[in-house]
Enzyme design. Structure first.
Site, mmCIF file in Angstrom:
data_model
loop_
_atom_site.group_PDB
_atom_site.id
_atom_site.type_symbol
_atom_site.label_atom_id
_atom_site.label_comp_id
_atom_site.label_asym_id
_atom_site.label_seq_id
_atom_site.Cartn_x
_atom_site.Cartn_y
_atom_site.Cartn_z
ATOM 1 N N ASP A 238 33.075 67.558 56.781
ATOM 2 C CA ASP A 238 32.188 67.544 55.619
ATOM 3 C C ASP A 238 32.984 67.130 54.379
ATOM 4 O O ASP A 238 34.062 67.666 54.116
ATOM 5 C CB ASP A 238 31.594 68.939 55.433
ATOM 6 N N HIS A 239 32.460 66.191 53.622
ATOM 7 C CA HIS A 239 33.083 65.739 52.371
ATOM 8 C C HIS A 239 34.523 65.287 52.555
ATOM 9 O O HIS A 239 35.393 65.592 51.724
ATOM 10 C CB HIS A 239 33.008 66.825 51.298
#
Length: 283
Positions: A82-83
């Site tokens: 994520d990210h």
């Protein structure tokens, strides 16, 4: 079941009008809780780690936890970065075994975001690993990630052009959500989401969903969101469980006693969100 990618899961969600839950995990108990909830509801599920999480304990530690849980499960489980904030971290996660990668170039200019995303796509796609990107800036702060300033919303025409140039598999768009804890009820731009859905063919992703009313999440799914991320509320749930034990028995020294209560609270939270996302029985 072996870990799977997000590719077919999100395409099925897009086709059939539901969303797959993506839950950020910080330790073994949270991994167990999320997968247990998915098993009980026969739902596909995505487990995620952010850059600060893998800085605390690197990708291999978290991958080993999720892979073990997935192998014991009978539903599709994805391990997602994520990210991802750099090409290097994206490659680290892919080499560790992650089955889905997000590269977040939303803090750069449009052209810089395109170039970074294309570079990650060119490395991941030959290995059959799907890539999520972000256009627009989701507000608030998550770990070391700050939403920044300026116009945060995703422009539909730019989104269509971005997808064409990068060939990403899913796109996180900014419609008014924010990371962290909301000070009030978030106001989401549903019409903007509908406009993006009309011109972007790939699955869309909703970030910053902790604290967003369930009815608003359902409306986002109706208008095209296929993956919905939860992070802050899982941390709160886990901490509430731990605190309940320590407040009742301050002398408790066995981590299993309070961590297991954190696990129970996370599972309860995930069960409720899976129902909202409409993915029960889709696993």
């Amino acid at each position: 079941m072996a870990l799977v990618t997000t590719k077919e899961l999100l395409l099925d969600a897009q086709k059939n009008g539901y969303a797959v839950g993506a839950f950020n995990v910080e330790n073994m108990e949270m991994v167990q809780a999320v997968v247990s909830a998915a098993e009980k509801t026969h739902s596909p599920v995505i487990l995620q780690t952010t850059p600060s999480t893998v800085k605390y304990a690197d990708c291999n530690y978290f991958y080993a936890n999720v892979r073990t849980a997935a192998e014991r499960a009978h539903v599709p489980v994805v391990m997602h970065l994520d990210h991802g904030n750099s090409f290097e971290l994206a490659m680290q996660a892919m080499r560790a075994g992650y089955t889905s990668i997000m590269i977040d170039g939303s803090h750069y200019t449009f052209d810089e975001n395109v170039e970074l995303t294309k570079r990650v796509v060119s490395a991941c796609h030959p290995n059959l690993i799907p890539v999520e990107a972000e256009l627009g800036k989701v507000g608030g702060k998550e770990d070391d990630l700050d939403g920044g300033e300026g116009d945060p919303y995703t422009n539909p025409q730019e989104a269509a052009r971005f997808v064409e140039l990068t060939q990403v598999d899913s796109l996180a768009v900014a419609i008014g959500t924010a990371h962290g804890v909301y000070k009030g009820i978030p106001k989401l731009d549903f019409e903007r989401l509908s406009e993006i859905s009309k011109v972007v063919e790939i699955p869309l992703v909703l970030h910053g969903t902790s604290g967003v009313p369930d009815d608003a999440v359902k409306e986002c799914i109706r208008r095209g969101m296929c993956k919905v991320n939860y992070a802050t509320d899982l941390r709160i749930a886990f901490t509430n469980g731990v605190n309940r034990v320590l407040n009742a028995a301050p002398g408790t020294i066995d981590p299993k006693k309070y961590n297991s209560e954190g696990r129970i609270e996370v599972e309860k939270y995930v069960l409720q969100k899976i129902e909202i996302l409409g993915c029960i029985g889709k696993g």
